[in-house]
Scaffold this active site. Structure first.
Site, PDB file in Angstrom:
ATOM      1  N   GLY A  66       0.807  -1.214   0.000  1.00  0.00           N
ATOM      2  CA  GLY A  66       0.000   0.000   0.000  1.00  0.00           C
ATOM      3  C   GLY A  66       0.839   1.262   0.000  1.00  0.00           C
ATOM      4  O   GLY A  66       1.935   1.315  -0.566  1.00  0.00           O
ATOM      5  N   VAL A  73       2.953   1.786  -6.314  1.00  0.00           N
ATOM      6  CA  VAL A  73       2.413   1.507  -7.651  1.00  0.00           C
ATOM      7  C   VAL A  73       0.911   1.751  -7.639  1.00  0.00           C
ATOM      8  O   VAL A  73       0.198   1.281  -6.752  1.00  0.00           O
ATOM      9  CB  VAL A  73       2.707   0.060  -8.085  1.00  0.00           C
ATOM     10  CG1 VAL A  73       2.136  -0.199  -9.488  1.00  0.00           C
ATOM     11  CG2 VAL A  73       4.206  -0.214  -8.080  1.00  0.00           C
ATOM     12  N   ASP A 195      15.644  -8.091  -7.625  1.00  0.00           N
ATOM     13  CA  ASP A 195      14.676  -8.575  -6.640  1.00  0.00           C
ATOM     14  C   ASP A 195      13.561  -9.396  -7.287  1.00  0.00           C
ATOM     15  O   ASP A 195      12.377  -9.122  -7.107  1.00  0.00           O
ATOM     16  CB  ASP A 195      14.093  -7.387  -5.871  1.00  0.00           C
ATOM     17  CG  ASP A 195      13.513  -7.791  -4.520  1.00  0.00           C
ATOM     18  OD1 ASP A 195      13.751  -8.938  -4.111  1.00  0.00           O
ATOM     19  OD2 ASP A 195      12.813  -6.974  -3.898  1.00  0.00           O
TER      20      ASP A 195
END
Length: 502
Positions: A66, A73, A195
Site C-alpha cells: 500500500g 504503484v 529482486d
C-alpha cells in the site's frame, strides 16, 4: 506425499545433483514474442499521470504494501482508455534526471508478450515515475500464498468467488513463461533483474503470467537490489552487494520452490529437505495426484541447480527454457481456465445497470441516475450549504437545480446548458453533475463529450461504479468494443465491492 507418487524422494536422492541441464541450442520458441500493437516508449507529463490515477488516489494503489511502500504503484487509465500501472519513486531515489531517463528508455525498448511492458516514464522536477501495461489479475504471490484471496473484477470458479489453489500444470506454465521472459531480456542485453520474486509476476486479462518490467530497473540509482529477507538473497550478493545474471538464476530457483511448495521457503531449508530426502515437506499438499514422479523430480532438480552456491554452476535462461518445455501439459487449455478465472462470455454476471449499459438502454440508465440523486456526492452537500450566502453561489445552485429539473423531464438540451453553467463556475465539484451531463451528451448523440465527462467523474470519485458504467456506454457508442468491455468489468468490480461493504 503431495503428488501421490511414493518414489519421488528416492528419485530425487539418487539424482546426480551436479547433472547438467540440457542446453537449448536446438530449441526454438514458437515465436520470439515480439509485440507490435503497443505504442512506442514515450515521456508522460505529471499532469497526465495525475489525471490517469485520479490524483494518485489511495483507492488506486495496487502495490503489495500500500502507501507504506517506498515506491508506490498505482493503477490508472489514460485518456485513450488504456489501463496502466504507474510506479512512483521516492523523491530521493533518482536525483540525476538524465540517468533515470536513460535507464527507463533502455528498458522501454523491450517489447515481449511475456513481459508487462514499459510504456513510458515521467521525469519532471523531482518526480520520477514509470508507466507500464496494467495486469488486472494480481500477482503470483497472491495466487500462491493466499488461496482464499477473492479475485476482484473477475471472480473465480467457486460459488463464493474464492481462488482455488493453483494447479500443477499452471505452475509449470508460470515457470516456463518466466524463463522465456528472462531469456528474451538476456538476448536484448538486459540480463539483470532486481529482486525477482513472486510479487514481480503478474497475470494479464487472459490469465497468462508476465514478468513485471519494473524489476529491470533498480529502485534507486544506488539503492539495494533486494528488498526481500536476506535468507532469500543470492550468497554472492551478500558478499559483494552486486547483482549478476547468475544472481537472477538463484532467484529463479527460489521461485521454483514457491511454485513447488505453495509457500515462501528459505532456500537453505529447502536444500536441507532435498538432501534429507524429505520432499514431502517441500511439496504443496494441494497438488496431490496432479503430477508424475518424473515431473516432480525434474522440477526439484532444476531448483537445486539454480540454487548452487557457486554462481558459475547455475543454468542460464536458455537452458531453463529447454528443460521446462518438455514438462508442459494441457497446453491447449487457456490459462484463464487453469486459473479458474471467469472470462469472456463466462464473465461475472452483470447487474441490471450493467445490462442496461451493455445494450445501450439510455432510458434505463437515466432512471437509475434519477433515483440515485446526489447520494454519492460525498461532502458536496455540506460545501453547498456553507457557500450559499454568496450571490455567485446562489446563481450556481440555481443553474444546478434547473439542470436537475430538465434532466428529470428528459429535456437533455436544457440539462446540458444548465449543468455546463454550474461546472464552468468551478466552485463546487460534483461527480453526479458530470455523470448527468455525460448521459445528456449520450442522449444528444455526442459520445466523445459523454466519455470525457464520465472520465472526469471518475477522477473526482475513483471508486464510483456509475462513472465506469457511463464510460462503457460512451465507448460502445464510439465503437470501441474492447475498451468498453474493460470499463464494464471495472464497473462491475466496483459495484460488487460497494454492495459487499454496504
Amino acid at each position: 506425499m503431495g503428488c501421490g507418487c511414493s518414489n519421488l524422494s528416492a528419485c530425487c536422492w539418487s539424482l546426480d545433483q551436479n547433472g547438467s541441464i540440457p542446453e537449448a541450442d536446438n530449441v526454438e520458441n514458437e515465436d520470439k514474442g515480439e509485440v507490435d500493437d503497443l505504442p512506442a516508449f514515450r515521456e508522460y507529463s505529471i499532469e497526465t499521470l495525475q489525471m490517469a490515477t485520479s490524483g494518485f488516489a489511495m483507492e488506486n494503489i495496487v502495490s503489495e504494501h500500500g502507501e507504506k511502500a517506498p515506491n508506490v504503484v498505482y493503477k490508472g487509465k489514460l485518456e485513450n482508455q488504456r489501463r496502466i500501472a504507474v510506479k512512483r519513486f521516492n523523491r530521493s531515489a533518482w536525483p540525476d534526471a538524465r540517468q533515470f531517463l536513460e535507464e527507463a528508455k533502455a528498458v522501454g525498448q523491450l517489447r515481449n508478450h511475456r513481459l508487462a511492458n514499459l510504456l513510458g516514464c515521467c521525469c519532471e522536477g523531482d518526480e520520477r515515475l514509470l508507466v507500464a501495461e496494467f495486469m488486472p489479475n494480481e500477482t503470483l504471490a497472491k495466487h500462491l500464498f493466499h488461496c482464499m484471496y477473492i479475485l476482484g473484477s473477475l471472480a473465480s470458479a467457486s460459488a463464493l468467488g474464492e481462488a482455488q489453489p493453483m494447479k500443477w500444470v499452471m505452475r509449470l506454465r508460470v515457470a516456463l513463461h518466466l524463463a522465456e521472459a528472462l531469456e528474451y531480456c538476456t538476448s536484448k542485453g538486459r540480463a539483470l533483474y532486481h529482486d525477482l520474486n513472486a510479487y514481480r509476476i503478474v497475470f494479464d486479462d487472459e490469465g497468462n503470467p508476465r514478468l513485471s518490467c519494473f524489476g529491470l530497473m533498480k529502485n534507486s540509482r544506488d539503492g539495494k537490489s533486494y528488498s526481500t529477507n536476506l535468507a532469500f538473497t543470492p550468497p554472492e550478493y551478500l558478499r559483494t552487494g552486486r547483482v549478476t545474471p547468475e544472481s537472477v538464476m538463484y532467484s529463479f530457483g527460489t521461485l521454483l520452490l514457491d511454485l513447488l511448495s505453495g509457500k515462501h521457503i528459505p532456500p537453505s531449508h529447502a536444500l536441507d529437505l532435498i538432501r534429507d530426502r524429505n520432499i514431502q515437506m517441500l511439496t504443496d499438499s494441494c497438488l496431490e495426484g496432479q503430477f508424475s514422479n518424473d515431473d516432480g523430480t525434474e522440477l526439484v532438480r532444476l531448483a537445486s541447480r539454480c540454487l548452487q552456491y557457486e554462481p558459475r554452476e547455475r543454468p542460464n535462461p536458455k537452458s531453463l527454457v529447454a528443460a521446462l518445455i518438455p514438462l508442459q501439459r494441457d497446453t491447449e487449455v487457456p490459462s484463464h481456465e487453469l486459473m479458474g478465472i471467469l472470462h469472456g462470455a463466462d464473465a461475472v454476471p452483470l447487474s441490471p445497470l450493467g445490462e442496461a449499459c451493455l445494450r445501450m438502454d439510455l432510458t434505463a440508465i437515466h432512471d437509475v441516475l434519477e433515483k440515485l440523486g446526489y447520494k454519492d456526492d460525498e461532502g458536496a452537500a455540506t460545501e453547498l450549504s456553507f457557500q450559499m450566502w454568496t450571490n455567485q453561489m446562489q446563481e450556481t445552485l440555481t443553474s444546478k437545480k434547473k439542470g436537475d429539473v430538465a434532466f428529470r423531464h428528459k429535456d437533455f438540451r436544457a440539462a446540458l446548458e444548465c449543468y455546463t453553467q454550474f461546472i464552468d463556475v468551478g466552485t463546487v465539484v460534483s461527480p453526479t453533475v458530470y455523470a448527468r451531463r455525460s448521459l445528456s451528451y449520450l442522449m444528444s448523440n455526442m459520445p466523445q463529450e459523454a466519455l470525457n465527462d464520465a472520465v472526469q467523474a471518475q477522477v473526482i470519485s475513483p471508486i464510483w461504479h456509475i462513472a465506469s458504467y457511463l464510460q462503457a456506454s460512451a465507448l460502445l457508442a464510439l465503437g470501441k468494443e474492447d475498451e468498453a468491455q474493460a470499463a464494464l468489468r471495472e464497473a462491475t468490480e466496483l459495484e460488487n465491492k460497494k454492495n459487499a461493504t454496504s
